[in-house]
Design an enzyme around this catalytic site. Structure first.
Site, PDB file in Angstrom:
ATOM      1  N   ARG A 160       3.763  -6.192  -8.558  1.00  0.00           N
ATOM      2  CA  ARG A 160       2.580  -5.684  -7.854  1.00  0.00           C
ATOM      3  C   ARG A 160       1.811  -4.785  -8.818  1.00  0.00           C
ATOM      4  O   ARG A 160       2.284  -4.472  -9.901  1.00  0.00           O
ATOM      5  CB  ARG A 160       2.913  -4.989  -6.521  1.00  0.00           C
ATOM      6  CG  ARG A 160       4.194  -4.247  -6.386  1.00  0.00           C
ATOM      7  CD  ARG A 160       4.329  -2.974  -7.169  1.00  0.00           C
ATOM      8  NE  ARG A 160       3.161  -2.112  -7.068  1.00  0.00           N
ATOM      9  CZ  ARG A 160       2.824  -1.238  -7.988  1.00  0.00           C
ATOM     10  NH1 ARG A 160       3.544  -1.099  -9.104  1.00  0.00           N
ATOM     11  NH2 ARG A 160       1.766  -0.484  -7.850  1.00  0.00           N
ATOM     12  N   GLY A 161       0.610  -4.351  -8.373  1.00  0.00           N
ATOM     13  CA  GLY A 161      -0.269  -3.611  -9.283  1.00  0.00           C
ATOM     14  C   GLY A 161      -1.235  -4.614  -9.892  1.00  0.00           C
ATOM     15  O   GLY A 161      -0.814  -5.665 -10.387  1.00  0.00           O
ATOM     16  N   ARG A 171      -2.483 -12.956  -3.115  1.00  0.00           N
ATOM     17  CA  ARG A 171      -2.950 -11.662  -2.589  1.00  0.00           C
ATOM     18  C   ARG A 171      -4.460 -11.576  -2.778  1.00  0.00           C
ATOM     19  O   ARG A 171      -4.981 -12.053  -3.789  1.00  0.00           O
ATOM     20  CB  ARG A 171      -2.249 -10.474  -3.308  1.00  0.00           C
ATOM     21  CG  ARG A 171      -0.793 -10.303  -2.877  1.00  0.00           C
ATOM     22  CD  ARG A 171      -0.194  -9.015  -3.389  1.00  0.00           C
ATOM     23  NE  ARG A 171      -0.581  -7.863  -2.588  1.00  0.00           N
ATOM     24  CZ  ARG A 171      -0.322  -6.601  -2.947  1.00  0.00           C
ATOM     25  NH1 ARG A 171       0.279  -6.337  -4.094  1.00  0.00           N
ATOM     26  NH2 ARG A 171      -0.677  -5.605  -2.159  1.00  0.00           N
ATOM     27  N   GLN A 229       5.143   3.269  -3.070  1.00  0.00           N
ATOM     28  CA  GLN A 229       5.053   3.022  -4.520  1.00  0.00           C
ATOM     29  C   GLN A 229       5.101   4.332  -5.308  1.00  0.00           C
ATOM     30  O   GLN A 229       5.555   4.356  -6.449  1.00  0.00           O
ATOM     31  CB  GLN A 229       3.753   2.272  -4.854  1.00  0.00           C
ATOM     32  CG  GLN A 229       3.717   0.828  -4.386  1.00  0.00           C
ATOM     33  CD  GLN A 229       3.038   0.696  -3.058  1.00  0.00           C
ATOM     34  OE1 GLN A 229       3.096   1.596  -2.220  1.00  0.00           O
ATOM     35  NE2 GLN A 229       2.381  -0.419  -2.817  1.00  0.00           N
ATOM     36  N   ASP A 287      -7.909  -1.546  -7.852  1.00  0.00           N
ATOM     37  CA  ASP A 287      -7.655  -2.982  -7.639  1.00  0.00           C
ATOM     38  C   ASP A 287      -8.912  -3.807  -7.817  1.00  0.00           C
ATOM     39  O   ASP A 287      -8.848  -4.997  -8.126  1.00  0.00           O
ATOM     40  CB  ASP A 287      -7.064  -3.213  -6.258  1.00  0.00           C
ATOM     41  CG  ASP A 287      -5.608  -2.771  -6.251  1.00  0.00           C
ATOM     42  OD1 ASP A 287      -5.358  -1.567  -6.055  1.00  0.00           O
ATOM     43  OD2 ASP A 287      -4.727  -3.620  -6.516  1.00  0.00           O
ATOM     44  N   ASN A 311      -8.704   0.786  -3.995  1.00  0.00           N
ATOM     45  CA  ASN A 311      -7.365   1.115  -4.512  1.00  0.00           C
ATOM     46  C   ASN A 311      -6.446   1.328  -3.307  1.00  0.00           C
ATOM     47  O   ASN A 311      -6.876   1.229  -2.143  1.00  0.00           O
ATOM     48  CB  ASN A 311      -7.421   2.348  -5.416  1.00  0.00           C
ATOM     49  CG  ASN A 311      -6.118   2.573  -6.174  1.00  0.00           C
ATOM     50  OD1 ASN A 311      -5.589   1.640  -6.782  1.00  0.00           O
ATOM     51  ND2 ASN A 311      -5.572   3.773  -6.134  1.00  0.00           N
TER      52      ASN A 311
HETATM   53  O1  MRU Z   1      -0.077  -3.032  -3.211  1.00  0.00           O
HETATM   54  P1  MRU Z   1       0.074  -2.704  -4.671  1.00  0.00           P
HETATM   55  O2  MRU Z   1       1.313  -1.946  -4.979  1.00  0.00           O
HETATM   56  O3  MRU Z   1      -0.104  -3.935  -5.535  1.00  0.00           O
HETATM   57  O4  MRU Z   1      -1.141  -1.753  -4.980  1.00  0.00           O
HETATM   58  C1  MRU Z   1      -1.301  -1.230  -6.272  1.00  0.00           C
HETATM   59  C2  MRU Z   1      -2.410  -0.261  -6.417  1.00  0.00           C
HETATM   60  O5  MRU Z   1      -3.142   0.011  -5.508  1.00  0.00           O
HETATM   61  C3  MRU Z   1      -2.639   0.294  -7.799  1.00  0.00           C
HETATM   62  O6  MRU Z   1      -3.142   1.588  -7.740  1.00  0.00           O
HETATM   63  C4  MRU Z   1      -3.666  -0.588  -8.541  1.00  0.00           C
HETATM   64  O7  MRU Z   1      -3.280  -1.940  -8.458  1.00  0.00           O
HETATM   65  C5  MRU Z   1      -3.819  -0.200  -9.942  1.00  0.00           C
HETATM   66  S1  MRU Z   1      -2.397  -0.569 -10.898  1.00  0.00           S
HETATM   67  C6  MRU Z   1      -2.710  -0.207 -12.519  1.00  0.00           C
END
Ligand code: MRU
Length: 321
Positions: free
Chosen positions: A50-51, A80, A172, A213, A223
């Site tokens: 994820r991220g 996603r 997270q 994101d 985000n």
């Molecule tokens: O749902 P996730 O864990 O994929 O969400 C991640 C985030 O919101 C992060 O802040 C974003 O992807 C930036 S990661 C460098």
């Protein structure tokens, strides 16, 4: 200080992709092996990886495993919806002659971008700053090093410390950001999300740095859910609020944040955690995984091409050239 091995969320092995299973961190370090595009898509959907940048890198290798087929692209595109890095990487793979070389390049470029962002961002961080961050925008969320946590890593010599918001409902911050900091000896204090305003009102936060994101053409930023609330609080308390994200996170086709698709995730992430359930059966649940922070609340966006202060349409256009 003890030397630590860099976190490797994504390992390409030539015929397979190994993904560090982030669902089990920090308790277990196990890798999931993917040999097909479908397996990579499932790993993205199920949050093994994820991220935003990490999702893009994994998807690129997924295309390699799927030999660039239309089916591979289709299944990965559906994994996603919010992080634009996924679609950016898939589009790039479509135009590639050598799929493996392109996926490797996407991965390497992300590493380089994070190091550059780290350096640029660290210049904005005062000595001994207490840096609040949300979610995990670290090595785990990227090819390595991280975006927001990359800034933190690069500012380590300034004797900074981190305040990690736990990031309900998926934790997270508590599980991943806290783990990365502890691994590396970066002083880190964990708080629940609702404590952020109190700490800011007491003058205990010097700067907020988060990842992204998707960044719209006018500088609005999607985000992790809770980011918007932090930005409002930061404005109220005069705390600078920075977003660190690579060029692959910008989506100039999206005019403003209201057009960014926001993922709604399963209700059981809110009603409990893993096998534990605390909410009554029958209660209605909302679980938007992201929110949008309007550009006007953002002090600056840090990316590998530079820093856009007080981001707006003009500033973003100039940055993207
Ligand atoms: O749902 P996730 O864990 O994929 O969400 C991640 C985030 O919101 C992060 O802040 C974003 O992807 C930036 S990661 C460098």
């Amino acid at each position: 200080m003890k030397k630590t091995k860099a976190v490797e969320p994504i390992r390409w092995r030539g015929d397979r992709l190994e993904l560090l299973d982030q669902r089990f961190l920090p308790n277990k370090t196990v890798y999931v092996t993917c040999r097909t595009a479908e397996q990579v898509a499932r790993a993205i959907r199920d949050m093994v990886v994820r991220g935003a940048p990490a999702i893009g890198c994994a998807a690129a290798f997924g295309v390699v495993l799927g030999k660039g087929s239309a089916k591979a692209h289709e299944v990965l595109r559906k994994s996603r919806p919010t992080a634009v890095n996924l679609f950016w990487a898939l589009d790039r793979m479509k135009g590639a002659k050598d799929l493996e070389a392109e996926a490797r390049a996407i991965y390497q470029e992300d590493l380089t971008a994070n190091r550059t962002m780290g350096k640029l961002g660290a210049e904005l961080i005062p000595e001994r700053a207490r840096i609040m961050t949300h979610c995990n925008a670290g090595a785990l969320a990227t090819a390595g090093y991280g975006t927001a946590l990359g800034v933190v890593r690069s500012a380590k010599d300034k004797k900074i410390s981190v305040i990690a918001c736990e990031t309900r409902p998926y934790l997270q911050g508590a599980r991943l950001t806290a783990w990365e900091c502890v691994q590396e000896g970066i002083p880190c204090t964990l708080i629940t999300d609702s404590m952020a305003g109190h700490l800011m009102s007491k003058g205990d936060v010097d700067v907020v740095v988060v990842g992204a994101d998707r960044i719209a053409a006018n500088g609005d930023v999607a985000n992790k859910i809770g980011t918007y609330a932090l930005a409002v609080l930061a404005k109220r308390h005069g705390v600078p609020f920075y977003v660190a994200a690579p060029i692959s996170t910008f989506d100039p086709k999206i005019p403003d944040g209201s057009h960014i698709p926001i993922e709604e995730r399963p209700a059981d992430e809110v009603t409990g955690y893993r096998k534990l359930r605390w909410a009554p059966k029958g209660v209605a649940v909302r679980n938007p995984a992201f929110d949008v922070t309007p550009a006007e609340l953002i002090t600056g966006i840090i990316c590998e091409k530079g820093v856009v202060l007080a981001p707006n349409r003009e500033g973003i256009r100039k940055l993207l050239g």
